[in-house]
Motif scaffolding. Structure first.
Motif, PDB file in Angstrom:
ATOM      1  N   ALA A  90      -0.632  -0.186   4.999  1.00 45.04           N
ATOM      2  CA  ALA A  90       0.309  -1.280   4.731  1.00 45.04           C
ATOM      3  C   ALA A  90       1.752  -0.800   4.851  1.00 45.04           C
ATOM      4  O   ALA A  90       2.587  -1.463   5.485  1.00 45.04           O
ATOM      5  N   ARG A  91       2.047   0.343   4.261  1.00 54.56           N
ATOM      6  CA  ARG A  91       3.411   0.886   4.339  1.00 54.56           C
ATOM      7  C   ARG A  91       3.813   1.156   5.785  1.00 54.56           C
ATOM      8  O   ARG A  91       4.957   0.924   6.183  1.00 54.56           O
ATOM      9  N   LYS A  92       2.860   1.671   6.556  1.00 52.93           N
ATOM     10  CA  LYS A  92       3.146   2.002   7.949  1.00 52.93           C
ATOM     11  C   LYS A  92       3.382   0.754   8.786  1.00 52.93           C
ATOM     12  O   LYS A  92       4.324   0.690   9.582  1.00 52.93           O
ATOM     13  N   ARG A  93       2.519  -0.252   8.621  1.00 53.09           N
ATOM     14  CA  ARG A  93       2.614  -1.468   9.432  1.00 53.09           C
ATOM     15  C   ARG A  93       3.812  -2.320   9.024  1.00 53.09           C
ATOM     16  O   ARG A  93       4.481  -2.921   9.874  1.00 53.09           O
ATOM     17  N   TYR A  94       4.109  -2.367   7.715  1.00 57.95           N
ATOM     18  CA  TYR A  94       5.147  -3.269   7.217  1.00 57.95           C
ATOM     19  C   TYR A  94       6.309  -2.487   6.603  1.00 57.95           C
ATOM     20  O   TYR A  94       6.865  -2.872   5.576  1.00 57.95           O
ATOM     21  N   LYS A  95       6.679  -1.385   7.247  1.00 54.82           N
ATOM     22  CA  LYS A  95       7.708  -0.506   6.691  1.00 54.82           C
ATOM     23  C   LYS A  95       9.079  -1.168   6.617  1.00 54.82           C
ATOM     24  O   LYS A  95       9.927  -0.763   5.828  1.00 54.82           O
ATOM     25  N   SER A  96       9.309  -2.197   7.426  1.00 51.74           N
ATOM     26  CA  SER A  96      10.604  -2.872   7.394  1.00 51.74           C
ATOM     27  C   SER A  96      10.680  -3.922   6.292  1.00 51.74           C
ATOM     28  O   SER A  96      11.764  -4.420   5.971  1.00 51.74           O
ATOM     29  N   ALA A  97       9.540  -4.258   5.707  1.00 49.75           N
ATOM     30  CA  ALA A  97       9.509  -5.283   4.659  1.00 49.75           C
ATOM     31  C   ALA A  97       9.988  -4.716   3.337  1.00 49.75           C
ATOM     32  O   ALA A  97       9.716  -3.561   3.000  1.00 49.75           O
ATOM     33  N   SER A  98      10.703  -5.532   2.584  1.00 43.32           N
ATOM     34  CA  SER A  98      11.197  -5.126   1.276  1.00 43.32           C
ATOM     35  C   SER A  98      10.129  -5.423   0.233  1.00 43.32           C
ATOM     36  O   SER A  98      10.121  -6.469  -0.413  1.00 43.32           O
ATOM     37  N   ILE A  99       9.211  -4.482   0.080  1.00 48.42           N
ATOM     38  CA  ILE A  99       8.073  -4.638  -0.826  1.00 48.42           C
ATOM     39  C   ILE A  99       7.950  -3.382  -1.682  1.00 48.42           C
ATOM     40  O   ILE A  99       8.108  -2.262  -1.196  1.00 48.42           O
ATOM     41  N   THR A 100       7.657  -3.580  -2.956  1.00 50.22           N
ATOM     42  CA  THR A 100       7.359  -2.456  -3.836  1.00 50.22           C
ATOM     43  C   THR A 100       5.854  -2.215  -3.776  1.00 50.22           C
ATOM     44  O   THR A 100       5.066  -3.028  -4.257  1.00 50.22           O
ATOM     45  N   TRP A 101       5.445  -1.097  -3.154  1.00 47.80           N
ATOM     46  CA  TRP A 101       4.025  -0.756  -3.012  1.00 47.80           C
ATOM     47  C   TRP A 101       3.632   0.175  -4.152  1.00 47.80           C
ATOM     48  O   TRP A 101       4.247   1.224  -4.356  1.00 47.80           O
ATOM     49  N   LEU A 102       2.586  -0.180  -4.893  1.00 53.69           N
ATOM     50  CA  LEU A 102       2.146   0.617  -6.027  1.00 53.69           C
ATOM     51  C   LEU A 102       0.644   0.862  -5.964  1.00 53.69           C
ATOM     52  O   LEU A 102      -0.126  -0.031  -5.595  1.00 53.69           O
TER      53      LEU A 102
END
Length: 258
Positions: free
Chosen positions: A134-146
């Motif tokens: 998810a981080r790799k595919r949507y790295k431009s998105a402003s999301i807090t991944w936990l």
């Protein structure tokens, strides 16, 4: 079984986001279930080496296929359209830039779609492989991944109402009855007054999933009502959008915190 060899159970399970059909991702089945029990010798001698290597080969094959399933699941998930999969929930989204929690975010496609719409998104997922994808595919998105999981989601601050909207899509059937009760309590704390919790409930054959439990829409609604979240929308017997899932039906409920 050879004399002096002990049976040691080995379990492989994707838990929340395991593919549930042996054929839905275009891969052949490897048996009745990914959950398999292999006999591993704790003490061996030369005569038993062949048996040991056969067991290791079987285990390696199971892990290889399971890894393929995981990669295929990520590909299929990230191709899904949030506005199609979660169309029953769209009308209940709050005003932007409200805070949204995607609990069990899988490969990240729903979180990414919500972030693109202008919401402040936190995505919680227990599987490191899925978080990484998810981080790799949507790295431009402003999301807090936990990294975290229901029922406790210990990665989030305890005891504070943080979210205007919580999405639980394709997750509830992966936690058992005790965990569900704990999750309801936790969610009732995390959701702000007037906030929304949108849940999809799966029913049907487990397929490859070894941690899949039936869901009960009426009972789920009652569980949330006991903790101050009332059902404001309910729909049942929705077909899956994935192929080879004719026997799988979905219910969707929307609950609002009083």
């Amino acid at each position: 079984m050879y004399k002096g060899i002990h049976s040691v159970p080995v379990l492989f399970d994707f838990q929340w986001q395991t593919p549930h059909s042996k054929h839905e991702y275009g891969l052949p089945p490897i048996g009745d279930d990914v959950q398999s029990f292999y006999r591993f010798p704790r003490h061996t001698n030369p005569k038993q080496d062949r048996h040991l290597w056969e067991v290791k080969a079987d285990f390696t094959k199971a892990i290889f296929v399971a890894n393929c399933l995981g990669k295929r699941f990520i590909e299929v998930s990230q191709d899904l359209d949030f506005f199609e999969v979660c169309k029953d929930f769209i009308a209940f989204l709050p005003s932007k830039p409200a805070r949204i929690l995607d609990a069990g975010s899988g490969a990240g496609q729903n979180a990414a779609a919500l972030a693109q719409e202008g919401f402040t998104v936190t995505a919680v997922e227990p599987m490191p492989e899925f978080l990484s994808a998810a981080r790799k595919r949507y790295k431009s998105a402003s999301i807090t991944w936990l990294k975290g999981s229901l029922p406790d989601m210990a990665c989030l601050n305890m005891g504070t109402a943080q979210f205007d909207f919580v999405l639980i899509d394709g997750v509830w059937h992966h936690i058992d009855s005790t965990e569900r009760e704990m999750a309801v309590i936790r969610l009732s704390v995390l959701i702000k007054k007037g906030g929304i919790c949108a849940i999809s409930l799966r029913n049907g054959p487990a397929g490859l999933g070894s941690r899949v439990y039936p869901t009960d829409t009426k009972f789920t609604i009652q569980q949330f009502e006991k903790h101050g979240l009332l059902c404001i929308f309910e729909v049942q017997n929705k077909s899956s959008i994935l192929p080879n899932k004719e026997n799988v039906k979905w219910a969707r409920i929307v609950l609002q915190k009083c």
